[in-house]
Structures are given as structure tokens and as C-alpha cells.
Design an enzyme around this catalytic site. Structure first.
Site, PDB file in Angstrom:
ATOM      1  N   TRP B 107       0.832  -1.233  -0.117  1.00 55.04           N
ATOM      2  CA  TRP B 107      -0.104  -0.115   0.037  1.00 55.04           C
ATOM      3  C   TRP B 107       0.788   1.329   0.090  1.00 55.04           C
ATOM      4  O   TRP B 107       0.636   2.200  -0.619  1.00 55.04           O
ATOM      5  CB  TRP B 107      -1.082  -0.008   1.108  1.00 55.04           C
ATOM      6  CG  TRP B 107      -2.211  -1.070   0.859  1.00 55.04           C
ATOM      7  CD1 TRP B 107      -2.283  -2.088   1.278  1.00 55.04           C
ATOM      8  CD2 TRP B 107      -3.192  -0.926  -0.055  1.00 55.04           C
ATOM      9  NE1 TRP B 107      -3.417  -2.837   0.837  1.00 55.04           N
ATOM     10  CE2 TRP B 107      -3.961  -2.001  -0.381  1.00 55.04           C
ATOM     11  CE3 TRP B 107      -3.480   0.008  -1.199  1.00 55.04           C
ATOM     12  CZ2 TRP B 107      -5.005  -2.032  -1.113  1.00 55.04           C
ATOM     13  CZ3 TRP B 107      -4.446   0.018  -1.933  1.00 55.04           C
ATOM     14  CH2 TRP B 107      -5.444  -1.081  -1.968  1.00 55.04           C
ATOM     15  N   ASP B 183      -1.351   6.935   6.525  1.00 47.43           N
ATOM     16  CA  ASP B 183      -2.687   6.029   6.191  1.00 47.43           C
ATOM     17  C   ASP B 183      -2.776   4.913   7.340  1.00 47.43           C
ATOM     18  O   ASP B 183      -2.012   4.183   7.338  1.00 47.43           O
ATOM     19  CB  ASP B 183      -2.273   5.554   4.723  1.00 47.43           C
ATOM     20  CG  ASP B 183      -3.142   4.392   4.307  1.00 47.43           C
ATOM     21  OD1 ASP B 183      -4.295   4.325   5.102  1.00 47.43           O
ATOM     22  OD2 ASP B 183      -3.083   3.714   3.140  1.00 47.43           O
ATOM     23  N   LYS B 207     -13.053  -0.907   7.213  1.00 50.69           N
ATOM     24  CA  LYS B 207     -12.236  -1.933   8.258  1.00 50.69           C
ATOM     25  C   LYS B 207     -12.936  -1.816   9.609  1.00 50.69           C
ATOM     26  O   LYS B 207     -13.589  -2.811  10.231  1.00 50.69           O
ATOM     27  CB  LYS B 207     -10.733  -1.878   8.470  1.00 50.69           C
ATOM     28  CG  LYS B 207      -9.985  -1.365   7.175  1.00 50.69           C
ATOM     29  CD  LYS B 207     -10.068  -2.435   5.942  1.00 50.69           C
ATOM     30  CE  LYS B 207      -8.937  -2.119   4.943  1.00 50.69           C
ATOM     31  NZ  LYS B 207      -8.912  -3.069   3.803  1.00 50.69           N
TER      32      LYS B 207
END
Lengths: 372, 372
Positions: B107, B183, B207
Site C-alpha cells: 500500500w 494512512d 475496516k
């Protein structure tokens, strides 16, 4: 519509708007199904076969409703239509420096402001006002046939939700070389549509598609591949098309709801039936306005009036506020006009039942009799 | 957690992920309430007092969970965290030309690719691999104190969902002049957090927050007002902050769900309790891996392992596929590793119950006994 009305309260909101009763029932049933079709619609991983089935079904159902030509792609993008105001030039400008826009009202002007960040925008036609009210410029006056081919596209707003004005469908210009791009947020799926006349159509979900936070983009495939290098991957039409809208996690629950709404439209007669019902609803309220001897006035000229968002004014602010309060007391909700426009606005999206128009018209007559 | 487990099936998805049972129940109850609290959560206009109440409550509950300092703003933005990969430089670069990024895995590298569209990106530290597996570079090795002040911010990815690697919280660098941007998509609200150490934190909802299609951004107010002129209004942190995230129609239903999730976290002991439960769940599976005599192997070095996404491999591809199939048959769903990484991944977000870790550990032991 086929949906029964569970109660005599109605939602006239311009968006997020009414969702079909049967769709809400099915969404409710699918929210907590652990153990039967596990996991629930809200928890399903976007990379799973289960979500692929849902997204493919949504794709097929929407294609069928629109009789979508083979050379168009459907994108399910996160966010609302306003995000597209900036993403259109990023994705479609290519080597061009110029864009053409029709300035029809509140939403068109916001789209123009965003487009001017990226290119020179020529206003090819504008709404105007006379004693009859607001007039939209007829498509034949836009000069599409004579537009410089260096213009990347011509953009217009099919239905001005805030102003209550709507264009007829664009029939005159299918032979233009310049792609027509249309913000169809508030009129998408409200009536039949010949997609082949457009280069690109986009529509925020929260009117006739599903919950807010999803935008459907229909794009002719020859317009893909022009995205500027600075376009983030998730906003790139070409990459999202290749990835079947899964370049990143899509708004999965909203796509699942849209799938149910598309099915509901088909089950209820498709777009022709939607158009017939929507026209009946709005015509009833326009007739009530016409018969009010000027107590209610529509600020839009007859030929430009929206079949979706019926806007009208009362003689003064005090009466307007009282109308809104008493309407709420009578189960008629969210009738306040757009904050920049004022007055009253009644929105008749697909899921608003015929009984809502009947109830509103009756309330308008009663209110006038008491207060007029 | 306090939620009872309605059945013995479990969702180990990395996202969209499990949502607390009680939140799904309440969402279900609020989906179809016409006539009582009309309209439903999915239909409420974003400009209404009803939605303002929901959004303000979400804001207050999140602030309380985080003990948010007064000089931070909360933004509820449409779309996922990947959209922020491009929006961060657009909003924060200002007159700077350079950015610093930590390359910790899948990511982080996607965030770096997007940032490079807008600026020169210096990689200040990278993950590395040795016999123990993947190691994340310790924050003290990033050289934050000596970074050129011309760098607009230093970005890192708190938890690498695909790789199964996680940084400890960033304690060492609160005195740096360079804003730290994080992030936190897959670790947000999974443990206590000192927001004051960060310039900006962002987290996709799917999430620990709610349904996909919403991203929470926490931004220190001195970082607002730097947006590039080309930033579309709806993506402009400053404008969205002024508009209380309603510069356009927000993903209203997702915000409503997030509000319920924030309440659920508070009702279940807050972030400390979440951390304790999450650590217990992941530690149990790591212990099973350690006790498997090498049948299961974690590709991440002990000091860098994620407390959220437990990744492991089996001796070969055939066993891996069989593990996934048999796990599904035993009610253990969505254990397949990220498509670019392979292997197995079990995600332990807040809503995944303790019983899921127990069931997975037992299944791992049984599978090894049968197939090892």
C-alpha cells in the site's frame, strides 16, 4: 407504482431521496443474514465471487434497462456527481484546451466553475428569464454542428434540480462530431433514454439509483484513454473500466442497493412506465399551481419546466414558512426549496408514489383556501 | 466483544470487513421506519436537521474516542483511501516541490506512485527482508528530525494490510518540524492513538468504521489552506472543513453507520479494550503458527508483524488451496491472502469476535494433523 404505501407520510426530498419500499425491505433482510448467505451485503469483500456476482448483475440489469449499445462502458464510481465536475476534464480533455458548456442554472454553473480549473470553457448557450419565467436554451441553439473540433466535449445538465428546469432529450444533434457529455443525476432512469446520442452520461446515485456516495458513468469507449497523466488511478475512467470498477474498493453496499433498484425498475415496467408515472405526478402539481389564480407561481416557463423537481413560490416568506410547517404536520416532508433559490420544491423521483402527488395537491388547495 | 455470536461462521476479510452484529441490527431497524422516524437513514436529505444531528453525533463520538485535540478537524469524505493518495499532495504540497515517503510494502508503494504525479518523492526508509522475514524500518531510522523543511510532509502506512506488517505507534518524532501524514486505514480505532503526533491521519471506512465508500480524515488546522488551485471543491480539505463535510452530498448512509460503530466502540470499552481484544486474537493465531514446527510460516519478522492482518503460508500451493476450501466448509470465510502476495490472511478487525480466532486456531491444528 406497484409498491404499496405503508403510511401516509411522503418524502419530497431532492436528494438523498425516496428509495422504493420493496428495495428497503430487501436491503433490510440482507443486512443480517449471517449463517444463511454469509456475510451480509455490507460486509462482503469486493474481491469475492459473491460481490462479483452482485456487480455483474447490476451491470446487466442497467444495460438491459437502457438497451445499452455495445460500445459503451458502465463505471460505478465512488463519490457524487460533483466529483465528476473535475474528473471530466481530467479524463476527456486529452490534447485539447477548450471545452463547451451550456449554462442552464445552478448545477451547470458549478460544473463550469470546476471545469475552468483545467481548460478554457466556452459558454455556448445560457438560460434566460422573461415574464413567463426561466427558459432553457433549446439544443438547436447551442451550435453543436459548427463547434470547433478542437473542443473536447460539450457539457449540459439535463435537469436543473435546484431551479426546477429540464431539457427535452437531446434528439437533434446525434450527428455532431463533438461528444455530448450530460450530467443526468436527477433525471437518469426517470424516462427512456437513447444513450447513443451521448459521449458520456453521469448520474449521482441519490435520486433514482440508490444511496448517496455512488455515481454511475456511461462512457463511449472511444473516449477512454485520454486521461491526463496527473489523473489518480481511482479517478481514471480507462483504468476503472479495465478493472470493472474495482481498481480500488468500490462502495460495495451502494452497488448492491443499486442492483436491487435496477431490478425494481424492470419489475415495475421499465423506463417507459417510470416516465408515465413521473409525468402524472408532476403534471398534477403543475395543474394545481395553474388553477391557483396566481397564489402559487412556478418560476420556470412552461416549455422548460422539470418533470422531476416542481418548484413554486407563495406570495411571501411568511406564507412560505407556514406552508412548510403545516405540510410537515400533514406528513409531507422535505418540501423546502434549494437554499440558493428559496420557495417550495417537490421532487418526484421514481420511488415517490402517485399518492404523494395527490396528497400534496390536496394540501396545496386546502392551504390556499385557509390562507389565500 | 460484548456482541454475541449468532452463528459459528466468521468473516476474516481484509475489507470490506465484519461489522458489529449490534450495529447491523440497528441499521436494519432504521432502514424501514417510515411513519415513525421518517424518512429512513438511507433517504434522509443531507441538508436536513435530522442528518445534521447524525453527522454532529458521529463527529462528537469520534472526537471523544480519540480525545481529539481542539486544533484538529474531522472530515467525512466520499470514496476510499486510495483517492486520498492523490488528494494529499493536491491539498498539502503548497509551494513545496518535495515529499518524503516511507516504503513499507504494497500500500505504501501505491501511495508513492500516486504522489509522484504531483511532486518529487524521496523514499526516506524502506522495508527489507532477511531470514526472519519482512522487517519494517523503525521510525527512528527515517531521519525525520533532519528532513529538509522544504518537504511538505512525511507519509507512512501504519499497517500494511496486504503484507501483514505493522509499525508501532509513532512516539519518537513528535518534535519534528515536518508534518507526519499517516494512512491508518486498517489500524484506525484498533488501539489508542495520540493524534497530536500527526499532521494528518486518514482511514478508509471498510475496516473499523463502517461500509466502503467513506474515508475519515483528521487534519491539523494549520495544514488547511494549502490546496492547489486545481483541487476540485469537493476534494478540498479546507472547503470541506468549512462546510462540515457537506460541500456536496456526503455518503449519508455510511456516515450514519459510522456513527453507530463509534457508539459501539465506546459502549464496549473504547480503544483500549479494542486493542486488548485485537491483540489476544492475533497473538493466538501467531502462537499456533509458532507451534506448528514450520508447517505454517509467517513471512514477517516478529517485531514487524501486524496485530490486525495475520499472514501465513503453507508448504505448497495445493495445501494452500485445500486449506481455503476446507476452512470455508468449516465456516471460516475469506482467508485467501492478497492477490499480489498469496498465502493465507486472517484479519482481526474490531468486529471479529474472539471466537473467530479460537475457531481458526483449532482449524489450523486440525488441518495440520490431517494434512501435515
Amino acid at each position: 407504482m406497484a409498491d404499496s404505501c405503508l403510511s401516509d407520510v411522503f418524502n419530497f426530498s431532492a436528494g438523498p431521496a425516496a428509495i422504493p419500499e420493496t428495495v428497503l425491505q430487501r436491503a433490510r433482510d440482507e443486512l443480517l443474514t449471517r449463517g444463511t448467505s454469509f456475510p451480509s451485503l455490507m460486509e462482503v469483500p469486493f474481491s469475492s465471487a459473491a460481490f462479483r456476482t452482485i456487480a455483474d448483475q447490476a451491470h446487466q440489469r442497467l444495460s438491459a434497462l437502457l438497451a445499452l449499445p455495445d460500445n459503451y462502458r458502465i463505471l460505478f464510481m465512488a463519490g457524487g456527481a460533483m466529483a465528476q465536475f473535475g474528473l471530466l476534464p481530467l479524463n476527456l480533455l486529452g490534447s485539447s484546451k477548450r471545452l463547451a458548456y451550456v449554462d442552464s442554472g445552478y448545477w451547470a454553473s458549478r460544473a463550469i466553475t470546476e471545469a475552468r480549473r483545467f481548460a478554457t470553457v466556452d459558454i455556448v448557450a445560457s438560460a434566460w428569464r422573461d415574464d413567463e419565467g426561466v427558459h432553457l436554451p433549446a439544443p438547436k441553439s447551442w451550435g453543436l454542428e459548427t463547434l470547433d473540433r478542437g473542443v473536447a466535449y460539450c457539457h449540459y445538465t439535463a435537469n436543473e434540480t435546484a431551479d426546477g428546469a429540464q431539457f427535452p432529450e437531446l434528439h437533434e444533434h446525434s450527428s455532431s462530431d463533438v461528444a455530448v457529455v450530460c450530467d443526468m443525476t436527477s433525471s437518469f432512469l426517470a424516462r427512456p433514454l437513447d444513450v447513443s446520442r451521448y459521449g458520456l452520461i453521469y448520474a449521482g446515485a441519490q435520486k433514482n439509483i440508490g444511496p448517496a456516495g455512488l455515481t454511475v458513468v456511461l462512457v463511449r469507449d472511444d473516449l477512454l484513454g485520454r486521461s491526463a497523466p496527473q489523473t489518480p488511478d481511482v479517478f481514471n475512467y480507462g483504468l476503472q473500466s479495465e478493472a470493472r470498477s474495482c481498481r480500488n474498493t468500490p462502495p460495495t453496499f451502494a452497488v448492491g442497493l443499486a442492483n436491487l433498484v435496477f431490478e425494481w425498475i424492470a419489475d415495475n415496467g421499465g423506463l417507459s412506465a417510470m416516465a408515465r408515472h413521473n409525468d402524472e405526478k408532476s403534471a398534477m402539481v403543475y395543474r394545481t399551481i395553474a388553477e391557483s389564480c396566481g397564489f402559487y407561481r412556478c418560476p420556470v416557463a412552461p416549455g422548460s419546466r422539470s418533470g422531476i423537481n416542481v418548484c413554486f413560490t407563495l406570495p411571501d416568506e411568511v406564507l412560505t414558512e407556514r406552508f412548510i410547517v403545516e405540510a410537515e404536520e400533514n406528513g409531507l416532508h422535505h418540501l423546502r426549496g434549494h437554499s440558493r433559490i428559496g420557495g417550495i420544491r417537490a421532487s418526484f423521483y421514481n420511488a415517490v408514489p402517485h399518492a404523494a402527488a395527490v396528497a400534496l395537491s390536496q394540501f396545496m388547495k386546502d392551504f390556499q383556501a385557509r390562507r389565500g
